[in-house]
Scaffold this motif. Sequence first.
Motif, short mmCIF file in Angstrom:
data_model
loop_
_atom_site.label_atom_id
_atom_site.label_comp_id
_atom_site.label_asym_id
_atom_site.label_seq_id
_atom_site.Cartn_x
_atom_site.Cartn_y
_atom_site.Cartn_z
N VAL A 125 -7.10 -6.00 -0.28
CA VAL A 125 -8.21 -5.05 -0.19
C VAL A 125 -7.99 -3.99 -1.26
O VAL A 125 -6.92 -3.39 -1.35
CB VAL A 125 -8.30 -4.43 1.21
N ALA A 172 -6.82 1.49 -2.48
CA ALA A 172 -5.75 0.90 -1.66
C ALA A 172 -4.41 1.61 -1.73
O ALA A 172 -3.53 1.36 -0.91
CB ALA A 172 -5.57 -0.57 -2.05
N GLY A 199 -2.39 -0.57 4.79
CA GLY A 199 -1.73 -1.35 5.84
C GLY A 199 -2.13 -0.86 7.22
O GLY A 199 -2.36 -1.66 8.13
N HIS A 224 7.46 -5.80 5.01
CA HIS A 224 6.65 -6.90 4.48
C HIS A 224 6.10 -6.64 3.09
O HIS A 224 5.57 -7.55 2.46
CB HIS A 224 5.49 -7.20 5.45
N SER A 225 6.20 -5.41 2.61
CA SER A 225 5.64 -5.13 1.29
C SER A 225 6.68 -5.19 0.18
O SER A 225 6.49 -4.61 -0.89
CB SER A 225 4.92 -3.78 1.31
N GLY A 265 -3.64 7.66 11.19
CA GLY A 265 -2.36 7.74 11.90
C GLY A 265 -1.75 9.13 11.94
O GLY A 265 -2.36 10.12 11.51
N GLY A 288 -3.12 -8.16 6.23
CA GLY A 288 -3.36 -8.57 4.85
C GLY A 288 -3.43 -10.08 4.69
O GLY A 288 -3.15 -10.61 3.61
N HIS A 311 5.09 1.21 4.24
CA HIS A 311 5.60 1.64 5.56
C HIS A 311 5.72 0.52 6.58
O HIS A 311 5.97 0.78 7.76
CB HIS A 311 4.71 2.74 6.12
N SER A 312 5.52 -0.72 6.18
CA SER A 312 5.72 -1.82 7.14
C SER A 312 7.11 -1.68 7.76
O SER A 312 8.10 -1.59 7.04
CB SER A 312 5.60 -3.14 6.37
N PHE A 313 7.19 -1.66 9.09
CA PHE A 313 8.50 -1.52 9.74
C PHE A 313 9.46 -2.62 9.28
O PHE A 313 10.60 -2.35 8.94
CB PHE A 313 8.36 -1.52 11.27
N GLY A 363 0.86 -1.18 0.00
CA GLY A 363 0.00 0.00 0.00
C GLY A 363 0.89 1.23 0.00
O GLY A 363 1.27 1.77 -1.03
N GLY A 371 -5.14 0.83 13.34
CA GLY A 371 -5.11 2.26 13.07
C GLY A 371 -5.28 3.11 14.31
O GLY A 371 -6.40 3.37 14.75
N ILE A 372 -4.15 3.54 14.90
CA ILE A 372 -4.23 4.47 16.03
C ILE A 372 -3.75 5.85 15.59
O ILE A 372 -2.91 5.96 14.69
CB ILE A 372 -3.42 3.97 17.25
N HIS A 374 2.40 10.38 5.19
CA HIS A 374 2.81 9.53 4.06
C HIS A 374 2.69 8.03 4.36
O HIS A 374 3.18 7.20 3.60
CB HIS A 374 4.22 9.90 3.56
N VAL A 387 1.30 10.24 10.67
CA VAL A 387 2.27 10.66 9.65
C VAL A 387 1.58 10.57 8.29
O VAL A 387 1.06 9.51 7.93
CB VAL A 387 3.54 9.77 9.68
C1 LIG Z 1 6.34 6.65 9.67
C2 LIG Z 1 5.31 5.71 10.18
C3 LIG Z 1 4.27 6.18 10.96
C4 LIG Z 1 3.31 5.32 11.45
N1 LIG Z 1 2.30 5.82 12.21
C5 LIG Z 1 1.30 5.01 12.61
C6 LIG Z 1 0.19 5.54 13.31
O1 LIG Z 1 0.11 6.72 13.60
N2 LIG Z 1 -0.80 4.70 13.63
C7 LIG Z 1 -0.76 3.38 13.33
O2 LIG Z 1 -1.71 2.67 13.64
N3 LIG Z 1 0.29 2.84 12.69
C8 LIG Z 1 1.31 3.64 12.32
N4 LIG Z 1 2.38 3.10 11.66
C9 LIG Z 1 2.43 1.67 11.41
C10 LIG Z 1 1.64 1.38 10.15
O3 LIG Z 1 0.28 1.24 10.49
C11 LIG Z 1 2.12 0.10 9.47
O4 LIG Z 1 3.47 0.19 9.17
C12 LIG Z 1 1.28 -0.20 8.22
O5 LIG Z 1 1.50 -1.50 7.84
C13 LIG Z 1 1.64 0.73 7.08
O6 LIG Z 1 0.80 0.54 5.99
P1 LIG Z 1 1.36 0.70 4.50
O7 LIG Z 1 0.23 0.45 3.58
O8 LIG Z 1 2.09 1.98 4.39
O9 LIG Z 1 2.42 -0.46 4.51
P2 LIG Z 1 2.88 -1.58 3.47
O10 LIG Z 1 4.31 -1.82 3.80
O11 LIG Z 1 2.54 -1.25 2.08
O12 LIG Z 1 2.01 -2.80 3.94
C14 LIG Z 1 2.06 -3.27 5.26
C15 LIG Z 1 1.37 -4.63 5.36
O13 LIG Z 1 0.02 -4.50 4.97
C16 LIG Z 1 -0.27 -5.35 3.86
N5 LIG Z 1 -1.08 -4.59 2.92
C17 LIG Z 1 -0.86 -3.35 2.46
N6 LIG Z 1 -1.83 -2.98 1.61
C18 LIG Z 1 -2.69 -4.02 1.53
C19 LIG Z 1 -3.90 -4.25 0.84
N7 LIG Z 1 -4.43 -3.33 0.03
N8 LIG Z 1 -4.52 -5.43 0.99
C20 LIG Z 1 -4.00 -6.38 1.80
N9 LIG Z 1 -2.85 -6.23 2.49
C21 LIG Z 1 -2.21 -5.06 2.35
C22 LIG Z 1 1.09 -5.67 3.27
O14 LIG Z 1 1.10 -6.88 2.61
C23 LIG Z 1 1.99 -5.69 4.47
O15 LIG Z 1 1.96 -6.92 5.12
C24 LIG Z 1 3.38 3.94 11.16
C25 LIG Z 1 4.42 3.45 10.39
C26 LIG Z 1 5.39 4.33 9.91
C27 LIG Z 1 6.52 3.78 9.12
#
Ligand SMILES: Cc1cc2nc3c(=O)[nH]c(=O)nc-3n(C[C@H](O)[C@H](O)[C@H](O)COP(=O)(O)OP(=O)(O)OC[C@H]3O[C@@H](n4cnc5c(N)ncnc54)[C@H](O)[C@@H]3O)c2cc1C
Length: 452
Positions: A190, A102, A132, A72-73, A123, A185, A67-69, A64, A138-139, A127, A125
């Motif tokens: 999704v 998504a 995810g 995982h993406s 959240g 996921g 931002h997975s720490f 998505g 989602g906090i 970006h 931040v």
């Molecule tokens: C800078 C930063 C700030 C953050 N702040 C917060 C915060 O305020 N609150 C909070 O709750 N969390 C926060 N997080 C944690 C964040 O919720 C997770 O890192 C989340 O997974 C990020 O989603 P993404 O889509 O960017 O990640 P991605 O790395 O793209 O995906 C993360 C995971 O979700 C799965 N996924 C992504 N998109 C889909 C989809 N469409 N369908 C099915 N699976 C999918 C991926 O396979 C992977 O396992 C933060 C993370 C970072 C790096």
Amino acid sequence: MGTVEDFRGELIQPGDPSYDEYRKVWNGSIDRRPGVIARCTGVADIRSALAYARRTGGPVAVRGGGHSFPGHSTCDGGIVLDLSLLKGIRVDPVRRTARAQAGVLLGELDRETQEYGLATPAGIVTHTGLAGLTLGGGIGWLMRKYGLTIDNLLSVDVVTAEGELLTASADTNAELFWGIRGGGGNFGVVTEFEFQLHPVGPTVYAGIVAWPMEQSPEVLRFYRDWIADVPDELTTAVVHRCLPSLPTIPSELHARPAVVVVVSYSGSVENGERVVAPLKAFAPPMLDLCTPRPFLSLQSMLDPTFPHGRWYYTRACDVDELTDEVIDIAVERGLAIDSPYSLFPIFHLGGAIARMDPDSTAYGGRSHGHAFNFVGATLGPDGFDAQREWVRESSRALEPHQAGVYVNFLTDEGSDRIRAAYGATTYDRLQALKQKYDPGNLFHLNQNIPPN
Ligand SMILES: Cc1cc2nc3c(=O)[nH]c(=O)nc-3n(C[C@H](O)[C@H](O)[C@H](O)COP(=O)(O)OP(=O)(O)OC[C@H]3O[C@@H](n4cnc5c(N)ncnc54)[C@H](O)[C@@H]3O)c2cc1C
């Protein structure tokens, strides 16, 4: 890509000029080389890419916001389903709902919903990927008033491992909808989310108040007593960190170790001022940037702290209360920070989160009081090992006080920690759902719940 011919989006492979750009994720310490990055333009592309993955048997990473720490993406070999082109957002200001695809980032959704003075809780931040973040819970700054992001999710469209497009909501595929709200996921891709919106802003009372790091013991003790009976409109976090070098911060305070309270009041500005006054009065802060400000400015306030490309290592845990022992550990770990980029927020949970029936979604931490997240960061590989060690030591110190952990704050820590994030009953229920929707564990690059 069921065959290459039927894929409408872009397929990027090793050797392509943009390969290195598109294989990057937010965490610069993750360096993987996918076999192909499939930039999907819609459901048909996603189904096609999944057909290709089933046929070739390689790993599938779904991205998505990236931002997975633990990264995982992305993956070595295999296929990345890059959803970042899916940017559609539709706000219905009358029903106060929004549909978002998504690839939407948090700031993009806020931008559209704030046009009507509305928002859904997400959240801190801009970006971060909406997908995810939502799938894990989602906090964020509206959570104590309006709940987690998943508490405001009305429906999703999801493509299963077999390529079937389903809608899940409270009325349709209800068990899948339960699991998707917290189960990450694990059950499918999704493609679109529908959220409930609430009137927020456009001006809120919010910002940061900071004291020197040495005052952490008294700040934390005051904070604990103060938040004991604050209204749900107030969501706060205490962050131990060095102050960043930003134009909004006087230059003499740049890089100064500090204990910072981040404040978000989602009711009227006047009430916010009144509720926050005791915090500003108990000991004179060295920095007070808590003022009326646009909600969008609150939402982007921490963006400069978490830029793309730094090397990050994280460990997290929830605690029930800020006991004296927990405070002592926080103080000691704060004083041990020796990087300008490392920090740890302690989020105040409760409020609307705790009022939801714990069985209504798969999220595991509804009764927890606070979420810690230790973030070790460097500009690159230099010094990274030392920051990782600070994170690990911090996490070990809190271990006796852990109540659980937020699944989206986990790094790669093994199945026991994933089970701990959900609790045994929810985990077993998620496993049964996984058996139904992804018995072959096609979607395993996540906080994985194997089918059996
Ligand atoms: C800078 C930063 C700030 C953050 N702040 C917060 C915060 O305020 N609150 C909070 O709750 N969390 C926060 N997080 C944690 C964040 O919720 C997770 O890192 C989340 O997974 C990020 O989603 P993404 O889509 O960017 O990640 P991605 O790395 O793209 O995906 C993360 C995971 O979700 C799965 N996924 C992504 N998109 C889909 C989809 N469409 N369908 C099915 N699976 C999918 C991926 O396979 C992977 O396992 C933060 C993370 C970072 C790096």
